[in-house]
Design an enzyme around this catalytic site. Structure first.
Site, short mmCIF file in Angstrom:
data_model
loop_
_atom_site.label_atom_id
_atom_site.label_comp_id
_atom_site.label_asym_id
_atom_site.label_seq_id
_atom_site.Cartn_x
_atom_site.Cartn_y
_atom_site.Cartn_z
N GLU A 180 7.74 0.15 16.57
CA GLU A 180 8.93 0.65 15.86
C GLU A 180 8.88 2.18 15.86
OE1 GLU A 180 9.89 -1.41 12.22
OE2 GLU A 180 9.37 -3.35 13.08
N CYS A 239 -3.15 1.31 6.20
CA CYS A 239 -3.55 0.47 7.34
C CYS A 239 -4.17 1.31 8.45
CB CYS A 239 -2.34 -0.28 7.87
SG CYS A 239 -0.97 0.83 8.25
N GLU A 282 3.75 -5.79 12.31
CA GLU A 282 2.80 -4.66 12.15
C GLU A 282 1.71 -5.16 11.22
OE1 GLU A 282 3.23 -2.02 13.82
OE2 GLU A 282 5.37 -1.92 14.28
N ASN A 290 0.80 -1.24 0.00
CA ASN A 290 0.00 0.00 0.00
C ASN A 290 0.83 1.28 0.00
OD1 ASN A 290 0.69 -0.72 2.66
ND2 ASN A 290 -0.88 0.62 3.46
P1 NDP Z 1 0.22 -9.50 3.00
O1 NDP Z 1 0.24 -9.98 4.41
O2 NDP Z 1 -0.51 -10.30 2.01
O3 NDP Z 1 1.68 -9.32 2.45
C1 NDP Z 1 2.65 -8.56 3.13
C2 NDP Z 1 4.03 -9.01 2.69
O4 NDP Z 1 4.25 -10.33 3.17
C3 NDP Z 1 4.19 -9.10 1.18
O5 NDP Z 1 5.50 -8.74 0.84
C4 NDP Z 1 3.91 -10.55 0.93
O6 NDP Z 1 4.43 -10.98 -0.29
C5 NDP Z 1 4.59 -11.19 2.11
N1 NDP Z 1 4.16 -12.53 2.46
C6 NDP Z 1 3.01 -13.16 2.14
N2 NDP Z 1 2.98 -14.41 2.66
C7 NDP Z 1 4.16 -14.57 3.33
C8 NDP Z 1 4.73 -15.63 4.10
N3 NDP Z 1 4.09 -16.77 4.29
N4 NDP Z 1 5.94 -15.44 4.65
C9 NDP Z 1 6.59 -14.27 4.49
N5 NDP Z 1 6.11 -13.23 3.76
C10 NDP Z 1 4.91 -13.38 3.20
O7 NDP Z 1 -0.34 -8.00 3.06
P2 NDP Z 1 -0.66 -7.07 1.85
O8 NDP Z 1 0.55 -6.87 1.01
O9 NDP Z 1 -1.93 -7.54 1.23
O10 NDP Z 1 -0.90 -5.67 2.60
C11 NDP Z 1 -2.10 -5.31 3.16
C12 NDP Z 1 -2.10 -5.58 4.65
O11 NDP Z 1 -1.01 -4.92 5.26
C13 NDP Z 1 -3.34 -5.03 5.32
O12 NDP Z 1 -3.82 -5.99 6.23
C14 NDP Z 1 -2.83 -3.81 6.04
O13 NDP Z 1 -3.58 -3.44 7.17
C15 NDP Z 1 -1.46 -4.25 6.43
N6 NDP Z 1 -0.64 -3.12 6.73
C16 NDP Z 1 -0.29 -2.90 8.05
C17 NDP Z 1 0.45 -1.77 8.40
C18 NDP Z 1 0.86 -1.52 9.81
O14 NDP Z 1 1.73 -0.69 10.02
N7 NDP Z 1 0.32 -2.21 10.78
C19 NDP Z 1 0.84 -0.78 7.38
C20 NDP Z 1 0.43 -1.13 6.04
C21 NDP Z 1 -0.29 -2.26 5.74
P3 NDP Z 1 3.50 -10.92 -1.61
O15 NDP Z 1 2.75 -9.65 -1.60
O16 NDP Z 1 4.54 -10.94 -2.65
O17 NDP Z 1 2.63 -12.11 -1.53
#
Ligand code: NDP
Length: 501
Positions: free
Chosen positions: A481, A310, A276, A177
């Site tokens: 963080e 998020c 996070e 995002n």
């Molecule tokens: P995902 O959890 O789908 O993916 C996050 C990252 O993790 C991506 O790089 C993804 O790779 C990777 N990933 C996926 N599966 C695995 C695994 N099994 N092991 C290690 N890495 C993995 O989230 P989104 O990208 O869909 O992002 C949206 C989410 O992020 C929302 O829930 C949002 O709230 C949260 N978010 C939280 C924030 C915070 O600060 N708390 C800030 C911003 C977003 P790939 O995409 O290549 O599959």
């Protein structure tokens, strides 16, 4: 330069980028991993992932789906670089971070253009995030020059003090995002505190990290200190977090993935996890507010970056006494100020478009729902993943009040009392952020201190000071963080006890 050899790096303005993408001879860019200081073409055991421009639906890049072997290569490079990097002085590390900040800043427009094309966000929004990425490096480059640590004396005059050392190789994983901003929020402190890393951005939005690789090279960071591997959650992300030589994981993403990472590392008790995760954040609007200001803050919290932050407030609770005044103003304000294609971008991908659409379909099928703005978008968009902002009232049991939709969809719900407002705000598995809109000074603390959220913004939203703790409660994650909290993530503490000689 032949069309095939042109890279995003060579197209620093929106006009140049868009006209290049429109050429009939255009072929998708092939991203390369940064391992041990070199940009490497995808190895033969890796397949690739298509990356699309959300505003047109056209493929414009091809991302290597890095295999566990490639991840292993990157982790070993980081491990090899670690002892020398950990031994550098804070002032030297600070200089590297300053160089990186300057390198991004000098190409602000280039980064903003490609972030906007890759993620779907508006160019204006992308510029803000690039500036914040620069700030991430600047902040930690100075933080490490002025650190304090605790020293105490026992009553028998024994000096005790905390000694910190970098933990080692980190896995840094970020979502789609706010791609560059969130990735650099991890890379900057990781390097500043003397750790080395393998970073993996989301497969959906990898281009700004690819541009960043060139900035690292220009800054002449020692080889292996930072490595970038591209690819999907599985195999790439999963292989990275499970790698036995990785000492810690800083992850930002969805709660389901956070749970999976916990499961995948459960046997490695010493592996540090900072998670996070997702949110379903409430905005509370009390009757004493200045209505115009409250409308503008609630709207920004709901619809900035198409609701794909998020920290967005997607559940708005309004005190019943001002409901009739607030609702039409809010709808009119959003209709005027959040116009698709102008200040609302496209949502990140077709699967995400369909996910948001599915929630709007569920809402539309429920007779209790009222659409005050927006409608269910078509199932298969002709060009680009555009969704109008939607403002709904839904039944109390609706999944739209519970699930993180992560798009331009907001629910409005009335409440009567302060207590009810707190109960409704806390009626969520998540606890990331919240917005409290009131002019009553005592209520700011009375309510603010009872909301289950790592971040509470009073009459404001998205204000950040990089030393403050950032993170969520409940299913929104563990760890904080920012400033000294990032130092806790990336350093390990030993306490020394030294008697008087
Ligand atoms: P995902 O959890 O789908 O993916 C996050 C990252 O993790 C991506 O790089 C993804 O790779 C990777 N990933 C996926 N599966 C695995 C695994 N099994 N092991 C290690 N890495 C993995 O989230 P989104 O990208 O869909 O992002 C949206 C989410 O992020 C929302 O829930 C949002 O709230 C949260 N978010 C939280 C924030 C915070 O600060 N708390 C800030 C911003 C977003 P790939 O995409 O290549 O599959």
């Amino acid at each position: 330069m032949s069309s095939a050899s042109i890279e995003p790096w060579d197209l620093p303005t929106l006009d140049a980028a868009e006209s290049h993408l429109r050429q009939s001879a255009f072929r998708p860019f092939h991203l390369r991993n940064l391992i041990n200081g070199d940009l490497l073409a995808a190895s033969s055991d890796c397949d690739s992932i298509a990356s699309f421009n959300p505003k047109t639906g056209q493929q414009f890049a091809s991302v290597p789906n890095s295999s566990p072997d490639v991840v292993d290569q990157a982790v070993r490079a980081a491990e090899q670089a670690f002892p020398a990097w950990a031994a550098t002085s804070p002032s030297l590390r600070s200089q590297y971070l300053q160089r990186i900040a300057a390198g991004i800043e000098a190409r602000r427009e280039l980064f903003a253009v490609w972030e906007s094309i890759d993620q779907g966000k508006t160019l204006a929004r992308a510029r803000v995030e690039i500036d914040r990425a620069v700030s991430n490096f600047r902040y930690f480059s100075t933080y490490i020059l002025h650190q304090e640590t605790h020293a105490r004396w026992t009553d028998t005059n024994i000096l005790t003090y905390e000694h910190r050392s970098p933990k080692g190789v980190f896995a840094l994983i970020s979502p789609w995002n706010m791609p560059l901003y969130l990735l650099t929020w991890k890379i900057a402190p990781c390097l500043a505190f003397g750790c080395t890393a393998v970073a993996k951005p989301s497969e959906v939005t990898s281009v700004s990290a690819y541009l960043l690789a060139t900035v690292f090279q220009e800054a002449e960071l020692p080889a292996g200190v930072i490595n970038l591997v591209f690819g999907g959650g599985n195999p790439t992300g999963s292989a990275l977090i499970r790698h036995p030589r990785v000492k810690g994981v800083s992850f930002t993403g969805g709660t389901a993935t956070g749970r999976q990472i916990r499961r995948d590392t459960v046997d490695e008790i010493g592996k540090y996890l900072s998670l996070e995760l997702g949110g379903k954040n409430p905005t509370l609007v009390f009757e004493d507010v200045d209505l115009e200001k409250a409308v503008a803050t609630a709207a920004a919290a709901a619809f900035e970056n198409q609701g794909e932050i998020c920290l967005c407030g997607s559940r708005v609770y309004v005190q019943r006494s001002i409901w009739d005044a607030f609702l039409p103003r809010f709808v009119q304000y959003v209709r005027t100020n959040y116009v698709v294609g102008k200040n609302v971008g496209a949502v990140v991908s077709l699967p995400h478009y369909r996910k948001i659409r599915q929630y709007l379909t569920i809402a539309a099928d429920d007779p209790a729902t009222v659409f005050h703005l927006g409608s269910v978008p078509v199932e298969t968009p002709e060009s680009g993943y555009w969704i109008e902002p939607s403002i709904l009232t839904v039944s109390d049991s609706s999944c739209l009040l519970k699930d993180e939709i992560f798009g331009p969809v907001v629910t409005l719900t009335p409440f009567d009392t302060e207590r009810e407002a707190i109960e409704k705000a806390n009626d969520s598995e998540y606890g990331l952020a919240s917005v409290l809109l009131t002019n009553d000074g005592s209520r700011m603390r009375r309510v603010g201190e009872k909301i289950d959220a790592g971040l509470v913004w009073v009459n404001s939203w998205l204000v950040r000071e990089l030393g403050t703790p950032f993170g969520g409660m409940k299913a929104s994650g563990t760890g904080r963080e920012g400033g000294e909290y990032s130092r806790d993530v990336f350093t390990t503490v030993r306490t020394l006890h030294i008697p008087q000689a």
